[in-house]
Design a protein around this motif. Structure first.
Motif, PDB file in Angstrom:
ATOM      1  N   THR A   1       0.842  -1.200   0.000  1.00 50.18           N
ATOM      2  CA  THR A   1       0.000   0.000   0.000  1.00 50.18           C
ATOM      3  C   THR A   1       0.878   1.251   0.000  1.00 50.18           C
ATOM      4  O   THR A   1       0.665   2.188  -0.776  1.00 50.18           O
ATOM      5  CB  THR A   1      -0.908   0.006   1.244  1.00 50.18           C
ATOM      6  OG1 THR A   1      -1.569  -1.244   1.314  1.00 50.18           O
ATOM      7  CG2 THR A   1      -1.929   1.107   1.166  1.00 50.18           C
TER       8      THR A   1
ATOM      9  N   TYR B   1       4.506   4.901  -5.885  1.00 49.83           N
ATOM     10  CA  TYR B   1       4.757   4.416  -7.243  1.00 49.83           C
ATOM     11  C   TYR B   1       3.926   5.200  -8.249  1.00 49.83           C
ATOM     12  O   TYR B   1       4.361   5.502  -9.350  1.00 49.83           O
ATOM     13  CB  TYR B   1       4.410   2.932  -7.303  1.00 49.83           C
ATOM     14  CG  TYR B   1       4.727   2.237  -8.604  1.00 49.83           C
ATOM     15  CD1 TYR B   1       6.030   1.844  -8.913  1.00 49.83           C
ATOM     16  CD2 TYR B   1       3.725   1.948  -9.523  1.00 49.83           C
ATOM     17  CE1 TYR B   1       6.322   1.191 -10.086  1.00 49.83           C
ATOM     18  CE2 TYR B   1       4.012   1.290 -10.710  1.00 49.83           C
ATOM     19  CZ  TYR B   1       5.309   0.919 -10.989  1.00 49.83           C
ATOM     20  OH  TYR B   1       5.594   0.265 -12.154  1.00 49.83           O
TER      21      TYR B   1
ATOM     22  N   THR C   1       2.632   1.520  -3.372  1.00 44.94           N
ATOM     23  CA  THR C   1       1.716   1.941  -4.441  1.00 44.94           C
ATOM     24  C   THR C   1       1.486   3.441  -4.416  1.00 44.94           C
ATOM     25  O   THR C   1       1.482   4.098  -5.453  1.00 44.94           O
ATOM     26  CB  THR C   1       0.369   1.208  -4.289  1.00 44.94           C
ATOM     27  OG1 THR C   1       0.617  -0.179  -4.315  1.00 44.94           O
ATOM     28  CG2 THR C   1      -0.587   1.600  -5.389  1.00 44.94           C
TER      29      THR C   1
ATOM     30  N   MET D   1      -5.300   1.500  -6.296  1.00 44.31           N
ATOM     31  CA  MET D   1      -5.356   1.228  -4.864  1.00 44.31           C
ATOM     32  C   MET D   1      -6.693   0.616  -4.488  1.00 44.31           C
ATOM     33  O   MET D   1      -6.761  -0.296  -3.668  1.00 44.31           O
ATOM     34  CB  MET D   1      -5.140   2.537  -4.095  1.00 44.31           C
ATOM     35  CG  MET D   1      -4.869   2.328  -2.639  1.00 44.31           C
ATOM     36  SD  MET D   1      -3.185   1.817  -2.372  1.00 44.31           S
ATOM     37  CE  MET D   1      -2.490   3.315  -1.731  1.00 44.31           C
TER      38      MET D   1
ATOM     39  N   PRO E   1       3.420  -3.254  -8.406  1.00 42.15           N
ATOM     40  CA  PRO E   1       2.929  -3.541  -7.051  1.00 42.15           C
ATOM     41  C   PRO E   1       1.954  -4.717  -7.031  1.00 42.15           C
ATOM     42  O   PRO E   1       1.978  -5.527  -6.105  1.00 42.15           O
ATOM     43  CB  PRO E   1       2.239  -2.240  -6.643  1.00 42.15           C
ATOM     44  CG  PRO E   1       2.821  -1.192  -7.494  1.00 42.15           C
ATOM     45  CD  PRO E   1       3.230  -1.846  -8.772  1.00 42.15           C
TER      46      PRO E   1
ATOM     47  N   GLY F   1      -3.465   5.999  -9.681  1.00 44.13           N
ATOM     48  CA  GLY F   1      -3.034   5.406  -8.433  1.00 44.13           C
ATOM     49  C   GLY F   1      -4.202   5.063  -7.535  1.00 44.13           C
ATOM     50  O   GLY F   1      -4.246   3.980  -6.941  1.00 44.13           O
TER      51      GLY F   1
END
Lengths: 114, 1019
Positions: free
Chosen positions: B100, B106, B103, B118, B257, B114
């Motif tokens: 988490t 990233y 991410t 997520m 991820p 994102g």
């Protein structure tokens, strides 16, 4: 005798509705639905269990009169209004097709799409 | 923390991330940290269970949390936590927290992507957590599938741009779904076997029962082999075992991820979890051992070989993951308990080093734009931290002392060494080869990327510092865990989770170099290093494997293409024309009725039907029916749409008369009103369709579809035949419905006492053996007898609509409101050419232009009929309408008319305004009456009224006398009123129906709705 006439009329109206629904003219096809709605409402009415000669009010019952079946009537009551809604929706769709394709003939519209 | 709460939290987080305003409440870094912290809290919460599980480990202690749902059907939501689920739960939440955080940084360049990512990632975390916490196999299966779905979304995350992402997602999804199909069949079979062993029948899916079953008894069951194969199929596809392994490298198109989390640390281990979970009841057979060990070891070798053929770092890691998964499956297959221990240690070690490696590759790609070994090199000068991380992780993967991977490899070899099997040596040799290759692959990742000079200049840009946090933590873990082992921490509950046996875990073998496992692993290390040093000699040859003529992915593609071909055949039956679908439906439905008639002899109904002699009323009714049919017939043959609509109206009115004769006054009133409105509606619609279009359509009315070819109206004849077929079927159907019941003209005898008839209907066998259901016990009698004393009204129909069947009515007015809004949407927005559903944009756009030029000019406002007299009438009718509506609602309980008639009447009055005043003026003058508000008020009032009885402790939609509650009941009674739920419901029906009618008329009355700039319909 009455049942027979009723059944015959329901069958006829339903059959005519089906015939109309299959027309390539979309307005006519929409009218077919209206016929079906009527036939179905009549059908619901014909399945009532009580065949009294007075309206279904408790006052009539208290007077010792036989009443007609209230349940099927309640079912039809809402059905009529909803049928109107669906019919309006159908006609709006026809209108939409007419605007977009400049035609209300389903076969021609189909050719335009493909 | 409660297990149910732990399970819910990731889903809640995902939901919060799904809704833009909610996630935007916190700035990006903050929400990343908050999500990370919450995931970390879950780790702590799960660790809270550790002492209990540890204390109870030897007795295979577990925590079972049951949330009852339908206890009568033993349906409940169960959570089950023991050492195994705890281990997986900690991996999922622990790595999840790290991912988490990763991410969030990233995707720092593209927060929108994102957040979307997520959301799916957290939803996956919830699903995966559910798989391991589920206390019921069916629940587990549902969440198992949810992991596939979320995985699909994550693999295909960049599917909008890249075809390979779409293909990879589809391939992974289809393969795991096929496995899941096998799995569910296996689960159900297992459930029934378990049921027969415990209850003597039925199904058992609860884990705490299943895990305590007698494994020997199950192994003897005839379904045992099938269950093992099916469950194994589910596990093998999910955990990418040969020959299903190829989906995992294909899934590498997911953002890194996701690859690190789903396709390395957690989801692919779901299959391993399943096998370990069902080990106690299912393991007792040679089948289990041979299936799992052979597939596992083969997968291990294939993964290790193919990892070396990959130049793409993620592909390499994917194949090495396949290899590791193979080792876990093989270990679970071992008949000795050391196998299970080794599997658990391998799971821990692998999650740590592989997630770290994946995340490092993600950062490398993020910073350099490449993840190809051939393009990279010398990265140690750019990323010193990651160099350390990768070094530690690679060495852990290779199994070098003192990293945790070393402990894993020792226990793994130990498990296989203790397996006394004729094929044991062969298996051990294969494992040694795989281990050697893994060492070489690991060194390739580290040396070629970080140490060896770059083949060409690398465009390097730095990433946020926090991107390194998770890989560093994981690398520290790879070291810290073995330190912990060195200090004697042995993760007792994890190791003996499935088998009640105390294990030891040592950092170094006590017998040192005399230990066979240690010798093998040292040899593998040295050989692997040597192979790496000499890689230029053999790697090109091995790379030829990439060009194998047969690959799993190609086979899969061919298979899917074959399915498509079959689909094409099916598609040919789908003409896309509603007419043919209707024809099929009608013919099929009438054939069913005809089939029934053939059994029941339809002629027998005539006897019943004719038994009543005709009376005067019969003749009137028959006349109206004939009139209805005749009018309908004329509407069919009439070419002019307007006349057809009017004759159709005659049908409707005739049926209204039938209702009147029934007698059904309420229905008749509504029928007359609605029929009038319908006729107005169709006239208005016809006004919006140009004369030419209508004429064109009419002229072709009798030209059949096939006439072009045959010159004969064959289509019309066919439709006549179909209509005849359907009509007769309906005729007999109606006759059957009417005559197989006892219709009574008697007065209802209320003294009988009516229980809802549906429950009371007795079923008797008459002499012929068929079932007779006496239908005279209609619930209508109950309504007739109880309306007065229960609701205090005398109109039974109104009472049924507004109380007894209020739920129906509530739904119907919702449907009506939705239909009205549908009309509005279609006629205002739907006309817009930007509608995405519009076919053939270019072609239609031309048509639209054509229309704008010619047709629009022809359309006149068909609704402008204003004269002083008509205006006067319209005003009077509207005023009258309000009076009638008010009286219908207030006295509706005791007289004909109710909310429906009131709404329809006012709707009619308003539509008259549109006809008389024309659109604009009517709209201006009726500005206060906005249909949207009416609809909203009606639906809100109806819903509120349905819920209010809850305050009185009653069920929804129960009857409540509000008047009595306020204390004005007596007062109202004086003036003949009753303030009850029924009355309020009538008002809400009225508002909705009125609003709906008005909305439809207002929309349709607008002659050029979509073209007027200031049209309120555009708002």
């Amino acid at each position: 005798m009455e049942d027979l006439a009723m059944a015959a009329a329901i069958g006829t109206l339903f059959g005519m509705g089906v015939f109309q629904m299959l027309r390539r003219d979309l307005v006519k096809a929409a009218m077919g639905f209206a016929l079906l709605f009527n036939a179905v409402n009549l059908f619901i009415l014909s399945t009532g269990a009580y065949r009294g000669a007075s309206a279904p009010y408790t006052t009539n019952l208290a007077d010792g009169k036989a009443t007609s079946d209230p349940l099927v009537q309640a079912l039809i009551l809402t059905a009529i209004v909803v049928s109107f809604g669906s019919y309006a929706l159908l006609l709006a769709m026809v209108n939409l097709v007419s605007r977009r394709f400049n035609r209300i003939d389903s076969d021609e519209v189909k050719e335009l799409i493909n | 923390m409660d297990l149910a709460l732990i399970q819910t939290i990731p889903f809640v987080l995902a939901f919060l991330y799904a809704i833009p305003p909610l996630r935007a409440a916190l700035p990006l870094p903050v929400r990343t940290w908050v999500a990370t912290a919450i995931m970390a809290i879950l780790v702590v919460a799960l660790l809270g269970y550790y002492p209990y599980i540890e204390a109870a480990a030897l007795s295979q202690g577990s925590v079972v949390r049951v949330i009852e749902w339908v206890p009568q059907l033993s349906l409940s939501l169960t959570f089950y936590l023991d050492g195994l689920s705890l281990l997986f739960g900690l991996v999922i939440t622990g790595i999840g927290a790290g991912i988490t955080l990763y991410t969030g940084y990233y995707f720092a360049d593209d927060p929108q992507e994102g957040d979307r990512f997520m959301m799916w990632l957290l939803a996956f975390a919830g699903a995966m957590l559910g798989v391991v916490l589920a206390g019921n196999l069916i629940t587990m299966f549902i969440l198992w599938e949810l992991t596939s779905i979320t995985s699909f979304m994550l693999i295909g995350f960049k599917g909008g741009k890249y075809a390979d992402a779409r293909f990879g997602a589809l391939q992974a999804f289809l393969l795991t779904s096929v496995g899941a199909l096998a799995l569910i069949v296996g689960i159900v079979m297992f459930g029934s076997v378990a049921g027969s062993l415990t209850n003597g029948g039925g199904f058992v899916f609860e884990l705490d029962t299943l895990l305590n079953l007698d494994a020997a008894a199950i192994a003897k069951h005839e379904l045992y082999a099938l269950i093992v194969v099916l469950v194994a199929l589910g596990a093998f596809t999910k955990s990418a075992q040969f020959p299903f392994h190829f989906w995992l490298p294909g899934a590498m198109s997911a953002p890194t991820p996701a690859s690190a989390y789903l396709h390395s640390a957690t989801m692919v281990k779901a299959g391993v979890y399943l096998l370990a979970r069902l080990y106690p009841p299912l393991h007792l057979s040679d089948l289990w051992v041979s299936l799992l060990v052979s597939v596992g070891v083969l997968t291990m070798l294939i993964g290790a070989v193919f990892a070396l053929t990959k130049r793409d770092l993620k592909g390499l890691l994917a194949y090495s993951t396949v290899s590791a998964l193979g080792s876990m499956v093989a270990l679970i297959g071992l008949p000795n308990y050391e196998g299970m221990k080794a599997a658990m240690v391998t799971i821990m070690a692998h999650a740590l080093y592989k997630a770290a490696l994946f995340l490092s590759v993600g950062t490398i790609e993020h910073n350099t734009g490449s993840r190809n070994v051939d393009e990279l090199g010398g990265l140690r000068q750019y990323m010193p931290r990651l160099t350390g991380v990768v070094a530690v992780s690679v060495l852990s993967m290779a199994g070098l002392f003192p990293f945790f991977g070393f402990v894993a490899k020792e226990t793994l070899l130990d498990g296989f060494l203790k397996w006394k099997d004729p094929n044991g040596t062969l298996v051990l040799a294969v494992i040694a080869v795989a281990a050697t290759l893994t060492v070489a692959a690991g060194l390739m990742v580290f040396w070629d990327v970080f140490i060896k000079p770059a083949p060409r200049a690398i465009h390097y840009h730095d990433a946020p510092v926090w991107l390194d946090a998770t890989p560093i933590l994981l690398a520290v873990g790879s070291f810290a865990f073995s330190v912990a082992v060195g200090f004697g921490v042995i993760f007792q509950p994890f190791l003996q989770t499935i088998v009640p046996k105390t294990f030891e875990l040592k950092l170094l073998p006590p017998d040192g170099f005399a230990n066979t496992a240690f010798q093998i692993s040292t040899a593998a290390l040295l050989l692997g290093a040597a192979a790496f040093a000499l890689r230029h000699a053999w790697l090109p040859a091995l790379a030829q494997l990439e060009r194998l003529p047969v690959s799993g992915s190609a086979l899969f593609k061919a298979f899917v293409a074959g399915l498509d071909k079959i689909g094409d055949v099916a598609l040919r039956l789908q003409s896309g024309q509603i007419r043919y679908y209707l024809i099929v439906i009608f013919i099929a439905a009438s054939l069913m009725i005809w089939g029934y008639g053939a059994v029941e002899n339809p002629l027998s109904f005539f006897g019943f039907a004719l038994k009543d002699p005709p009376t005067f009323e019969t003749w009137v009714r028959t006349f109206m029916l004939v009139l209805a049919c005749a009018a309908a017939f004329f509407s069919i043959i009439q070419k002019n749409h307007l006349f057809a609509a009017l004759t159709l109206g005659v049908t409707g009115y005739s049926i209204g008369v039938i209702f009147l004769l029934e007698p059904a006054p309420d229905v008749a009133v509504v029928q007359f009103l609605v029929e009038t409105l319908t006729t107005i509606l169709i006239i208005l619609i016809l006004g919006r369709i140009s004369q030419k279009q209508r004429e064109d359509a009419s002229n072709r009315l009798w030209k059949g579809y096939l006439q072009k070819r045959t010159g004969f109206p064959i289509g019309v004849l066919r439709d006549v035949a179909i209509a005849g077929m359907v009509g007769t079927a309906v005729f007999f159907f109606t006759l059957a419905a009417m005559t197989t019941r006892t219709t009574t003209t008697e007065v209802v005898d209320c003294a009988q006492g009516f229980v809802p008839a549906a429950i009371q209907i007795p079923i008797e066998n008459d002499e012929t053996g068929s079932i007779v259901i006496p239908r005279s016990l209609s619930i209508a009698a109950y309504h007739l007898c109880n309306t007065k004393n229960q609701l205090g009204v005398t109109d039974v129909v109104g009472a049924i609509v507004a109380d007894y069947r209020a739920m129906d009515t509530l739904l119907e007015i919702v449907v009506f409101a939705v239909a009205a809004l549908g009309v509005l949407t279609m006629l205002s927005r739907g006309l817009s050419i930007t509608n995405p559903l519009a076919p053939r944009q270019n072609r239609v756009a031309i048509l639209q232009e054509e229309w704008d030029k010619k047709e629009l000019a022809e359309i006149k406002d068909a609704t402008d009929l204003a004269t002083p007299f008509t205006k006067l009438v319209a005003r009077i009718v509207l005023a009258l309408g309000f009076l009638v509506a008010a009286s219908h609602i207030v006295t509706g309980g005791d007289a004909p008319g109710d909310g429906f008639t009131a709404g329809a009447f006012l709707g009619l009055a308003v539509s008259l305004w549109y006809v008389v005043y024309g659109y604009r003026e009517a709209l201006n003058r009726l500005r206060i009456l906005r249909p949207y508000y009416l609809l909203m008020a009606g639906l809100a009032l109806g819903t509120l009224n349905a819920l209010l009885p809850l305050l009185w402790g009653q069920n929804m939609l129960s009857f409540v006398n509000y008047g009595a509650w306020i204390g004005v009941d007596g007062l109202l009674k004086e003036v003949g009123l009753k303030f009850t739920t029924t009355l309020v419901f009538e008002v809400s029906i009225f508002l909705t129906v009125f609003g709906g009618f008005m909305l439809v008329t207002e929309t349709i009355a607008h002659p050029k709705a979509a073209d007027m700039e200031d049209s309120p319909l555009k708002a």
